[in-house]
Design a protein around this motif. Structure first.
Motif, PDB file in Angstrom:
ATOM      1  N   UNK A 374       0.874  -1.179   0.000  1.00 28.45           N
ATOM      2  CA  UNK A 374       0.000   0.000   0.000  1.00 28.45           C
ATOM      3  C   UNK A 374       0.908   1.225   0.000  1.00 28.45           C
ATOM      4  N   UNK A 375       0.685   2.119  -0.955  1.00 29.21           N
ATOM      5  CA  UNK A 375       1.564   3.267  -1.147  1.00 29.21           C
ATOM      6  C   UNK A 375       0.788   4.569  -1.092  1.00 29.21           C
ATOM      7  N   UNK A 376       1.341   5.562  -0.424  1.00 33.93           N
ATOM      8  CA  UNK A 376       0.844   6.938  -0.480  1.00 33.93           C
ATOM      9  C   UNK A 376       1.764   7.715  -1.415  1.00 33.93           C
ATOM     10  N   UNK A 377       1.182   8.329  -2.445  1.00 32.11           N
ATOM     11  CA  UNK A 377       1.967   9.078  -3.424  1.00 32.11           C
ATOM     12  C   UNK A 377       1.361  10.457  -3.609  1.00 32.11           C
ATOM     13  N   UNK A 378       2.206  11.479  -3.529  1.00 29.06           N
ATOM     14  CA  UNK A 378       1.740  12.845  -3.742  1.00 29.06           C
ATOM     15  C   UNK A 378       1.584  13.096  -5.239  1.00 29.06           C
ATOM     16  N   UNK A 379       0.366  13.402  -5.652  1.00 25.28           N
ATOM     17  CA  UNK A 379       0.112  13.582  -7.072  1.00 25.28           C
ATOM     18  C   UNK A 379       0.702  14.898  -7.570  1.00 25.28           C
ATOM     19  N   UNK A 380       0.875  15.006  -8.875  1.00 25.16           N
ATOM     20  CA  UNK A 380       1.430  16.221  -9.473  1.00 25.16           C
ATOM     21  C   UNK A 380       0.856  16.377 -10.880  1.00 25.16           C
ATOM     22  N   UNK A 381      -0.412  16.778 -10.930  1.00 24.45           N
ATOM     23  CA  UNK A 381      -1.084  16.947 -12.215  1.00 24.45           C
ATOM     24  C   UNK A 381      -0.439  18.057 -13.043  1.00 24.45           C
ATOM     25  N   UNK A 382       0.012  19.114 -12.367  1.00 25.10           N
ATOM     26  CA  UNK A 382       0.634  20.238 -13.093  1.00 25.10           C
ATOM     27  C   UNK A 382       1.873  19.777 -13.858  1.00 25.10           C
ATOM     28  N   UNK A 383       2.660  18.890 -13.243  1.00 25.86           N
ATOM     29  CA  UNK A 383       3.852  18.389 -13.930  1.00 25.86           C
ATOM     30  C   UNK A 383       3.471  17.600 -15.169  1.00 25.86           C
ATOM     31  N   UNK A 384       2.443  16.755 -15.069  1.00 29.34           N
ATOM     32  CA  UNK A 384       2.013  15.983 -16.229  1.00 29.34           C
ATOM     33  C   UNK A 384       1.568  16.901 -17.361  1.00 29.34           C
ATOM     34  N   UNK A 385       0.810  17.944 -17.022  1.00 27.70           N
ATOM     35  CA  UNK A 385       0.348  18.894 -18.038  1.00 27.70           C
ATOM     36  C   UNK A 385       1.532  19.596 -18.677  1.00 27.70           C
ATOM     37  N   UNK A 386       2.508  19.987 -17.841  1.00 33.27           N
ATOM     38  CA  UNK A 386       3.702  20.664 -18.358  1.00 33.27           C
ATOM     39  C   UNK A 386       4.496  19.754 -19.289  1.00 33.27           C
ATOM     40  N   UNK A 387       4.682  18.501 -18.912  1.00 34.04           N
ATOM     41  CA  UNK A 387       5.449  17.579 -19.743  1.00 34.04           C
ATOM     42  C   UNK A 387       4.731  17.301 -21.063  1.00 34.04           C
ATOM     43  N   UNK A 388       3.401  17.182 -21.006  1.00 30.88           N
ATOM     44  CA  UNK A 388       2.642  16.974 -22.241  1.00 30.88           C
ATOM     45  C   UNK A 388       2.791  18.174 -23.179  1.00 30.88           C
ATOM     46  N   UNK A 389       2.627  19.374 -22.619  1.00 31.56           N
ATOM     47  CA  UNK A 389       2.742  20.583 -23.443  1.00 31.56           C
ATOM     48  C   UNK A 389       4.145  20.712 -24.012  1.00 31.56           C
ATOM     49  N   UNK A 390       5.141  20.398 -23.218  1.00 37.85           N
ATOM     50  CA  UNK A 390       6.532  20.499 -23.681  1.00 37.85           C
ATOM     51  C   UNK A 390       6.796  19.536 -24.829  1.00 37.85           C
ATOM     52  N   UNK A 391       6.280  18.308 -24.700  1.00 38.99           N
ATOM     53  CA  UNK A 391       6.493  17.331 -25.755  1.00 38.99           C
ATOM     54  C   UNK A 391       5.800  17.760 -27.053  1.00 38.99           C
ATOM     55  N   UNK A 392       4.563  18.248 -26.931  1.00 42.48           N
ATOM     56  CA  UNK A 392       3.818  18.667 -28.124  1.00 42.48           C
ATOM     57  C   UNK A 392       4.438  19.887 -28.775  1.00 42.48           C
ATOM     58  N   UNK A 393       5.073  20.761 -27.957  1.00 43.72           N
ATOM     59  CA  UNK A 393       5.689  21.986 -28.482  1.00 43.72           C
ATOM     60  C   UNK A 393       7.110  21.754 -28.968  1.00 43.72           C
ATOM     61  N   UNK A 394       7.611  20.531 -28.807  1.00 46.82           N
ATOM     62  CA  UNK A 394       8.949  20.216 -29.259  1.00 46.82           C
ATOM     63  C   UNK A 394      10.054  20.647 -28.314  1.00 46.82           C
ATOM     64  N   UNK A 395       9.672  20.932 -27.039  1.00 43.36           N
ATOM     65  CA  UNK A 395      10.679  21.338 -26.050  1.00 43.36           C
ATOM     66  C   UNK A 395      11.452  20.121 -25.563  1.00 43.36           C
ATOM     67  N   UNK A 396      10.783  18.975 -25.454  1.00 41.55           N
ATOM     68  CA  UNK A 396      11.431  17.750 -24.989  1.00 41.55           C
ATOM     69  C   UNK A 396      11.710  16.825 -26.175  1.00 41.55           C
TER      70      UNK A 396
END
Length: 396
Positions: A374-396
């Motif tokens: 059983x694991x407690x994990x702190x979510x980070x939706x903002x990071x996922x959104x940032x990584x998605x936008x970066x990939x689509x924009x060609x930053x990553x």
């Protein structure tokens, strides 16, 4: 090279934002504009150790974004912004992943607004305003529903005439998908397994709450449905009720469809049961002091949670771990312990000492020896959104 992504989460009366470096994954600036379209509108932000709140002269969404631009200039971050990522609650069946925003995407988000009338119109305000304020910057949309588009038919159909699905899109969509995507990937990393080989049942618990079954990295079922009302007891939402309740309230109480909708979404859940508050922290304290309504509300919350956790085990199959996340899931040791206590005959047991430590940003394993992890994990939706936008924009 520009590597920072501005993440925008626009609500009906708020605008949450973050500036995240897509390479280092560090947040340089976070904040919230709240009480928008009201005389008391304000902007609160944090940069490093600096935290400040200031009133907004123009309390509209556009005014908040213009104030944010001023903050970015003041912090020297504006020239570093490479793209903008927007959170969008409902993408219907059209979006199975994040996309760059154009007029066709905006039209589809508008089309889904009838399925999320409190959310999508606000997102559209943020998107249109950001397009005006940041001309030329690539902008992307990340959808809460996209992660659940892998659900099989037997999970997403309702047992109603198929014409309602074909003509009106009546089906189960699920929400909190961006959080589930992050948490399941992070759990797989912690367990040293490829995400596509890891399976979990995950509870995202906050004012809005749901449970999802994730089999080999993909969502195969979840508790929210056509709208975020289905499933668990939540802060002010009832979760599952007998559908006959609608006709009963209409016939016996003379309530309209809108009045029933408001009752179940805004005056039910923990608030309705306790008669005191929708805040789990307040209810835990009140229950400890003998408040009967608070005790009943929390017990119902945990019992319904346990039932749905058990139900999602059917969809997930053998799992690598049970996961808790979200404001309540990350911070309420009491809720976690009480819910898992109902699941002992499924092989889950909490270690009281480990569980007590996992609050206020501290994650980790909380299971007792011999238990399924059983694991407690702190979510980070903002990071996922940032990584998605970066990939689509060609930053990553």
């Amino acid at each position: 090279m520009k590597t920072c992504i501005l993440v925008i989460n626009c609500g009906s009366s708020s605008l949450k934002f973050a500036v995240i470096d897509a390479l280092t994954r560090q947040a340089h600036l976070t904040g919230l504009a709240e009480r928008l379209n009201d005389a008391s509108a304000s902007l609160t932000f944090r940069q490093g150790e600096t935290r400040d709140t200031r009133p907004l002269e123009d309390g509209t969404h556009a005014g908040a974004l213009h104030a944010l631009i001023g903050l970015l200039e003041q912090a020297g971050l504006l020239p570093q912004i490479a793209a903008i990522g927007h959170r969008v609650v409902h993408g219907g069946e059209h979006f199975q992943a994040s996309v760059l925003i154009d007029e066709a995407v905006i039209a589809q988000i508008e089309k889904c607004a009838k399925l999320a009338p409190l959310h999508n119109p606000a997102h559209l305000i943020g998107i249109r305003t950001a397009l005006e304020c940041f001309p030329g910057l690539p902008q992307a949309a990340t959808f809460d529903t996209a992660f659940h588009q892998t659900m099989p038919e037997h999970a997403y159909y309702y047992a109603v005439p198929m014409a309602l699905y074909r003509e009106h899109g009546v089906r189960r969509y699920g929400f909190h998908g961006t959080s589930y995507r992050y948490v399941s990937q992070e759990a797989a990393r912690i367990l040293d397994k490829p995400p596509q080989e890891a399976s979990f049942v995950c509870a995202h618990l906050g004012n809005g709450a749901s449970v999802a079954a994730i089999r080999q990295g993909k969502s195969v079922d979840t508790t929210m449905g056509l709208t975020p009302l289905e499933g668990l007891v939540m802060g002010t939402r009832s979760g599952d009720v007998d559908p006959g309740l609608f006709g009963h309230l209409a016939n016996e109480c003379g309530m309209t469809a809108q009045e029933i909708n408001d009752l179940l979404n805004k005056r039910s859940g923990l608030l309705g049961l306790s008669g005191l508050s929708s805040d789990c922290r307040e209810l835990e304290q009140a229950a400890a002091e003998g408040h009967e309504g608070a005790r009943i509300a929390l017990e119902k919350f945990c019992y319904r949670l346990a039932k749905h956790l058990a139900g999602q085990l059917v969809a997930a199959g053998p799992i690598d771990a049970l996961l808790f996340t979200g404001g309540i899931g990350e911070n309420s040791a009491w809720v976690r312990a009480r819910a898992v206590a109902w699941l002992e005959h499924f092989g889950f047991r909490v270690d009281a000492s480990a569980n007590a430590v996992c609050v206020r940003g501290q994650g980790g394993f909380i299971h007792a020896e011999g238990s399924t992890p059983i694991l407690v994990i702190n979510t980070n939706e903002e990071l996922m959104i940032a990584l998605d936008a970066a990939a689509l924009a060609g930053v990553l």
